[in-house]
Design a protein around this motif. Sequence first.
Motif, PDB file in Angstrom:
ATOM      1  N   MET A   1     -39.602  -4.100  40.656  1.00  0.00           N
ATOM      2  CA  MET A   1     -38.806  -4.424  39.480  1.00  0.00           C
ATOM      3  C   MET A   1     -38.712  -3.212  38.565  1.00  0.00           C
ATOM      4  SD  MET A   1     -40.106  -8.271  38.497  1.00  0.00           S
ATOM      5  CE  MET A   1     -38.946  -8.302  37.111  1.00  0.00           C
ATOM      6  N   SER A   2     -37.552  -2.990  38.002  1.00  0.00           N
ATOM      7  CA  SER A   2     -37.372  -1.883  37.074  1.00  0.00           C
ATOM      8  C   SER A   2     -38.068  -2.205  35.755  1.00  0.00           C
ATOM      9  CB  SER A   2     -35.882  -1.638  36.831  1.00  0.00           C
ATOM     10  OG  SER A   2     -35.229  -1.286  38.022  1.00  0.00           O
ATOM     11  N   ASP A   3     -38.517  -1.152  35.055  1.00  0.00           N
ATOM     12  CA  ASP A   3     -39.115  -1.347  33.741  1.00  0.00           C
ATOM     13  C   ASP A   3     -38.061  -1.852  32.767  1.00  0.00           C
ATOM     14  OD1 ASP A   3     -41.331  -0.230  34.869  1.00  0.00           O
ATOM     15  OD2 ASP A   3     -41.130   1.711  33.852  1.00  0.00           O
ATOM     16  N   LEU A   4     -38.517  -2.645  31.810  1.00  0.00           N
ATOM     17  CA  LEU A   4     -37.661  -2.975  30.673  1.00  0.00           C
ATOM     18  C   LEU A   4     -37.375  -1.680  29.931  1.00  0.00           C
ATOM     19  CD1 LEU A   4     -36.385  -5.045  28.690  1.00  0.00           C
ATOM     20  CD2 LEU A   4     -38.632  -5.148  27.559  1.00  0.00           C
ATOM     21  N   VAL A   5     -36.130  -1.477  29.522  1.00  0.00           N
ATOM     22  CA  VAL A   5     -35.734  -0.272  28.791  1.00  0.00           C
ATOM     23  C   VAL A   5     -35.228  -0.677  27.412  1.00  0.00           C
ATOM     24  CG1 VAL A   5     -34.232   1.747  28.733  1.00  0.00           C
ATOM     25  CG2 VAL A   5     -35.128   0.925  30.926  1.00  0.00           C
ATOM     26  N   ILE A   6     -35.803  -0.059  26.361  1.00  0.00           N
ATOM     27  CA  ILE A   6     -35.388  -0.320  24.983  1.00  0.00           C
ATOM     28  C   ILE A   6     -34.930   0.999  24.378  1.00  0.00           C
ATOM     29  CG2 ILE A   6     -36.112  -1.093  22.694  1.00  0.00           C
ATOM     30  CD1 ILE A   6     -38.194  -2.869  24.036  1.00  0.00           C
ATOM     31  N   THR A   7     -33.728   1.008  23.871  1.00  0.00           N
ATOM     32  CA  THR A   7     -33.200   2.229  23.258  1.00  0.00           C
ATOM     33  C   THR A   7     -32.978   2.095  21.762  1.00  0.00           C
ATOM     34  OG1 THR A   7     -30.931   1.535  23.775  1.00  0.00           O
ATOM     35  CG2 THR A   7     -32.060   2.938  25.394  1.00  0.00           C
ATOM     36  N   SER A   8     -32.873   0.870  21.256  1.00  0.00           N
ATOM     37  CA  SER A   8     -32.580   0.669  19.838  1.00  0.00           C
ATOM     38  C   SER A   8     -33.857   0.630  19.006  1.00  0.00           C
ATOM     39  CB  SER A   8     -31.820  -0.642  19.630  1.00  0.00           C
ATOM     40  OG  SER A   8     -31.705  -0.926  18.241  1.00  0.00           O
ATOM     41  N   PRO A   9     -33.959   1.464  17.963  1.00  0.00           N
ATOM     42  CA  PRO A   9     -35.138   1.419  17.095  1.00  0.00           C
ATOM     43  C   PRO A   9     -35.207   0.138  16.270  1.00  0.00           C
ATOM     44  CG  PRO A   9     -33.507   2.941  16.223  1.00  0.00           C
ATOM     45  CD  PRO A   9     -33.016   2.529  17.578  1.00  0.00           C
ATOM     46  N   ALA A  10     -34.115  -0.625  16.254  1.00  0.00           N
ATOM     47  CA  ALA A  10     -34.095  -1.877  15.499  1.00  0.00           C
ATOM     48  C   ALA A  10     -34.568  -3.063  16.328  1.00  0.00           C
ATOM     49  CB  ALA A  10     -32.683  -2.138  14.975  1.00  0.00           C
ATOM     50  N   ASN A  11     -34.972  -2.813  17.560  1.00  0.00           N
ATOM     51  CA  ASN A  11     -35.431  -3.888  18.427  1.00  0.00           C
ATOM     52  C   ASN A  11     -36.607  -4.641  17.789  1.00  0.00           C
ATOM     53  OD1 ASN A  11     -37.418  -4.771  20.741  1.00  0.00           O
ATOM     54  ND2 ASN A  11     -35.378  -4.698  21.669  1.00  0.00           N
ATOM     55  N   GLN A  12     -36.567  -5.971  17.856  1.00  0.00           N
ATOM     56  CA  GLN A  12     -37.596  -6.782  17.216  1.00  0.00           C
ATOM     57  C   GLN A  12     -38.986  -6.518  17.783  1.00  0.00           C
ATOM     58  OE1 GLN A  12     -35.927  -7.889  14.186  1.00  0.00           O
ATOM     59  NE2 GLN A  12     -37.692  -9.216  14.584  1.00  0.00           N
ATOM     60  N   ARG A  13     -39.034  -6.236  19.071  1.00  0.00           N
ATOM     61  CA  ARG A  13     -40.344  -5.981  19.678  1.00  0.00           C
ATOM     62  C   ARG A  13     -40.970  -4.717  19.099  1.00  0.00           C
ATOM     63  NH1 ARG A  13     -41.960  -6.432  26.007  1.00  0.00           N
ATOM     64  NH2 ARG A  13     -44.172  -6.026  25.716  1.00  0.00           N
ATOM     65  N   LEU A  14     -40.153  -3.732  18.846  1.00  0.00           N
ATOM     66  CA  LEU A  14     -40.669  -2.498  18.262  1.00  0.00           C
ATOM     67  C   LEU A  14     -41.138  -2.733  16.828  1.00  0.00           C
ATOM     68  CD1 LEU A  14     -38.223   0.227  19.594  1.00  0.00           C
ATOM     69  CD2 LEU A  14     -40.218  -0.814  20.679  1.00  0.00           C
ATOM     70  N   LYS A  15     -40.432  -3.585  16.121  1.00  0.00           N
ATOM     71  CA  LYS A  15     -40.858  -3.914  14.762  1.00  0.00           C
ATOM     72  C   LYS A  15     -42.235  -4.569  14.790  1.00  0.00           C
ATOM     73  CE  LYS A  15     -36.208  -4.423  12.807  1.00  0.00           C
ATOM     74  NZ  LYS A  15     -35.241  -5.355  12.176  1.00  0.00           N
TER      75      LYS A  15
END
Length: 274
Positions: free
Chosen positions: A6-20
């Motif tokens: 499975m490919s890794d989840l990729v997050i590019t937006s700094p506004a992503n809730q998980r990053l918050k």
Amino acid sequence: MLVPAMSDLVITSPANQRLKGLVTLRRRRVRESSGTTLLEGLEETALALDAGVVPRALFHCPELMLDPTAGAALVERARRTGAEVVELGRTAFEKVAYREGPDGILARVPSPGLALADVDLPDDALVLLCEGVEKPGNLGAMLRTADAAGVALVISADPVTDWGNPNVIRSSKGTVFSVPVASASTDEAWTWLTERGVAVVATTPDTDVDHTDADLTGPVAVAVGSEKYGLSDAALARARYRVRIPMVGQANSLNVATSAAIVVYEAVRQRRAA
């Protein structure tokens, strides 16, 4: 039949809730309620993995990796522990990184720390007791000394900060995961040490006994106090010995991490010579 990985989840937006959510782990209240903290840096994460830490999640940014080969190897190593692996874009990673010049590795890990009741000390234990130390950098520096000197346990008595503070982890270079650490009140710590026959050696300028003249070969806890006030009167009153580090300059005290290192290594020297 081979099943594609499975490919890794990729997050590019700094506004992503998980990053918050990751950013909130900079607050002690959130760390304590979740039982997790942030661990940043390839070297620090590798040391934590060596110590048996299993990350809840590992976040990586290939663009920021100073050593892409080592970084990729660490990512795979974390994946093998069962950790979720998430790739972040550069802007997203810089949003959650808490230090300047990030190297593209960040993990959410269980907060370090044991209950004193769960600690099993060796017969000749060398312990470091830090009462009321405020600065994460000093706690981290003492952990690096403890790791290098083979200290069996570091106790934070009446702690001002927690072991999971990202700045403690950073300044310790990850050794907060390789050295057993615990937190307790000063009274609890003294009682626990006394019950186990560990002599507490208090560092203070108000004594005539040099640290080199004290017997540090048995089960001993080296006690240091807060940056501003040193050890409390209650702690000094309960210590079995009081020792000083000779000083000939104008200042009447050393940095607390420096003091701890000097006395701890005197204990190491005596034990090797015994």
